[in-house]
Design a protein around this motif. Structure first.
Motif, mmCIF file in Angstrom:
data_model
loop_
_atom_site.group_PDB
_atom_site.id
_atom_site.type_symbol
_atom_site.label_atom_id
_atom_site.label_comp_id
_atom_site.label_asym_id
_atom_site.label_seq_id
_atom_site.Cartn_x
_atom_site.Cartn_y
_atom_site.Cartn_z
ATOM 1 N N GLN A 76 52.404 -67.896 -2.573
ATOM 2 C CA GLN A 76 52.356 -68.721 -1.232
ATOM 3 C C GLN A 76 51.860 -70.219 -1.971
ATOM 4 N N ALA A 77 51.788 -70.349 -3.267
ATOM 5 C CA ALA A 77 51.120 -71.659 -3.942
ATOM 6 C C ALA A 77 49.774 -71.966 -3.663
ATOM 7 N N LYS A 78 48.955 -70.836 -3.138
ATOM 8 C CA LYS A 78 47.549 -71.176 -3.054
ATOM 9 C C LYS A 78 46.495 -70.884 -4.187
ATOM 10 N N LEU A 79 47.245 -70.267 -5.164
ATOM 11 C CA LEU A 79 46.522 -70.105 -6.351
ATOM 12 C C LEU A 79 47.614 -70.672 -7.546
ATOM 13 N N PRO A 80 46.971 -71.178 -8.829
ATOM 14 C CA PRO A 80 48.114 -71.423 -9.794
ATOM 15 C C PRO A 80 48.563 -70.139 -10.435
ATOM 16 N N SER A 81 49.516 -70.419 -10.985
ATOM 17 C CA SER A 81 50.525 -69.124 -11.481
ATOM 18 C C SER A 81 49.787 -68.304 -12.309
ATOM 19 N N SER A 82 48.864 -68.755 -13.325
ATOM 20 C CA SER A 82 48.224 -68.041 -14.341
ATOM 21 C C SER A 82 47.394 -67.054 -13.842
ATOM 22 N N TRP A 83 46.979 -67.141 -12.401
ATOM 23 C CA TRP A 83 46.105 -66.146 -11.754
ATOM 24 C C TRP A 83 46.994 -64.603 -11.517
ATOM 25 N N SER A 84 48.383 -64.834 -11.512
ATOM 26 C CA SER A 84 49.261 -63.682 -11.684
ATOM 27 C C SER A 84 48.799 -62.665 -12.697
ATOM 28 N N LYS A 85 48.263 -63.139 -13.998
ATOM 29 C CA LYS A 85 47.914 -62.416 -15.144
ATOM 30 C C LYS A 85 46.555 -62.237 -15.236
ATOM 31 N N ALA A 86 45.688 -62.654 -14.444
ATOM 32 C CA ALA A 86 44.464 -62.285 -14.598
ATOM 33 C C ALA A 86 44.207 -60.871 -14.335
ATOM 34 N N LYS A 87 43.010 -60.393 -15.136
ATOM 35 C CA LYS A 87 42.513 -59.016 -15.057
ATOM 36 C C LYS A 87 41.467 -58.844 -14.020
ATOM 37 N N ALA A 88 41.440 -57.546 -13.354
ATOM 38 C CA ALA A 88 40.127 -57.495 -12.565
ATOM 39 C C ALA A 88 39.152 -56.769 -13.693
ATOM 40 N N ILE A 89 37.925 -57.489 -13.522
ATOM 41 C CA ILE A 89 36.779 -57.162 -14.307
ATOM 42 C C ILE A 89 35.827 -56.196 -13.688
ATOM 43 N N GLN A 90 35.568 -56.279 -12.503
ATOM 44 C CA GLN A 90 34.535 -55.559 -11.675
ATOM 45 C C GLN A 90 35.124 -55.289 -10.287
ATOM 46 N N THR A 91 34.627 -54.093 -9.980
ATOM 47 C CA THR A 91 34.955 -53.659 -8.337
ATOM 48 C C THR A 91 33.597 -53.232 -7.942
ATOM 49 N N GLU A 92 33.164 -53.641 -6.919
ATOM 50 C CA GLU A 92 32.001 -53.069 -6.328
ATOM 51 C C GLU A 92 31.880 -53.462 -4.722
ATOM 52 N N ALA A 93 31.154 -52.457 -4.337
ATOM 53 C CA ALA A 93 31.021 -52.508 -2.786
ATOM 54 C C ALA A 93 29.764 -53.252 -2.646
ATOM 55 N N ARG A 94 29.700 -54.325 -1.574
ATOM 56 C CA ARG A 94 28.754 -54.930 -1.013
ATOM 57 C C ARG A 94 28.606 -55.058 0.313
ATOM 58 N N MET A 95 27.346 -55.650 0.634
ATOM 59 C CA MET A 95 26.978 -55.896 2.183
ATOM 60 C C MET A 95 27.153 -57.505 2.357
ATOM 61 N N ILE A 96 28.284 -57.788 3.088
ATOM 62 C CA ILE A 96 28.493 -59.120 3.324
ATOM 63 C C ILE A 96 28.626 -59.730 4.712
ATOM 64 N N GLY A 97 27.478 -60.414 5.088
ATOM 65 C CA GLY A 97 27.307 -60.751 6.773
ATOM 66 C C GLY A 97 27.116 -59.381 7.506
ATOM 67 N N GLY A 98 26.453 -58.348 6.936
ATOM 68 C CA GLY A 98 26.099 -57.193 7.717
ATOM 69 C C GLY A 98 27.154 -56.154 7.558
ATOM 70 N N THR A 99 28.280 -56.425 6.835
ATOM 71 C CA THR A 99 29.445 -55.657 6.863
ATOM 72 C C THR A 99 29.647 -54.813 5.570
ATOM 73 N N GLN A 100 30.005 -53.992 5.194
ATOM 74 C CA GLN A 100 30.301 -53.212 3.832
ATOM 75 C C GLN A 100 31.531 -53.597 3.513
ATOM 76 N N ARG A 101 31.871 -54.479 2.513
ATOM 77 C CA ARG A 101 33.108 -55.079 1.721
ATOM 78 C C ARG A 101 33.174 -54.588 0.420
ATOM 79 N N TRP A 102 34.493 -54.395 0.033
ATOM 80 C CA TRP A 102 34.827 -54.441 -1.564
ATOM 81 C C TRP A 102 34.810 -55.596 -2.002
ATOM 82 N N VAL A 103 34.199 -55.983 -3.010
ATOM 83 C CA VAL A 103 34.584 -57.260 -3.867
ATOM 84 C C VAL A 103 35.073 -57.040 -5.307
ATOM 85 N N VAL A 104 36.205 -57.643 -5.696
ATOM 86 C CA VAL A 104 37.151 -57.325 -7.014
ATOM 87 C C VAL A 104 36.927 -58.689 -7.498
ATOM 88 N N THR A 105 36.354 -58.637 -8.780
ATOM 89 C CA THR A 105 36.091 -59.971 -9.418
ATOM 90 C C THR A 105 37.120 -59.804 -10.456
#
Length: 114
Positions: free
Chosen positions: A52-81
């Motif tokens: 959708q051209a919202k991120l540079p094309s180099s992000w398609s090759k980026a690696k996920a380095i961390q996945t964690e569950a966090r409380m964000i705004g009082g709701t549990q969310r998954w955050v993938v870095t």
């Protein structure tokens, strides 16, 4: 005689139809589909943002380095870095993809969500 024939016919019909009305066996019931890992779901979201051209094309090759569950705004969310070494600015090399507990995309930001 007619009544007797009708009773016999109804009995035969009930006997033949009863297996079709029986409760299905548990092993015949549909199984839940396996859910993809959150890192894979987040990667799909990153690729969608690249197309959708919202991120540079180099992000398609980026690696996920961390996945964690966090409380964000009082709701549990998954955050993938994700880490993208192709980005020159060190402050913009990380992308945090936020997903709901069920894996629906919420946002992608370059500052750690709180």
């Amino acid at each position: 005689m007619k009544m007797r024939n009708m009773l016999v016919a109804l009995t035969v019909l009930a006997t033949v139809a009863s297996p079709a009305l029986a409760h299905p066996q548990h092993d015949e019931m549909p199984q839940r589909a396996e859910r993809k890992p959150m890192a894979e779901t987040a990667k799909d979201a990153v690729i969608r943002l690249v197309t959708q051209a919202k991120l540079p094309s180099s992000w398609s090759k980026a690696k996920a380095i961390q996945t964690e569950a966090r409380m964000i705004g009082g709701t549990q969310r998954w955050v993938v870095t994700f880490d993208n070494p192709a980005i020159k600015s060190a402050s913009k090399r990380k992308l945090y993809v936020v997903l709901t507990r069920s894996g629906d995309f919420v946002s992608a930001v370059q500052t750690a969500p709180k």
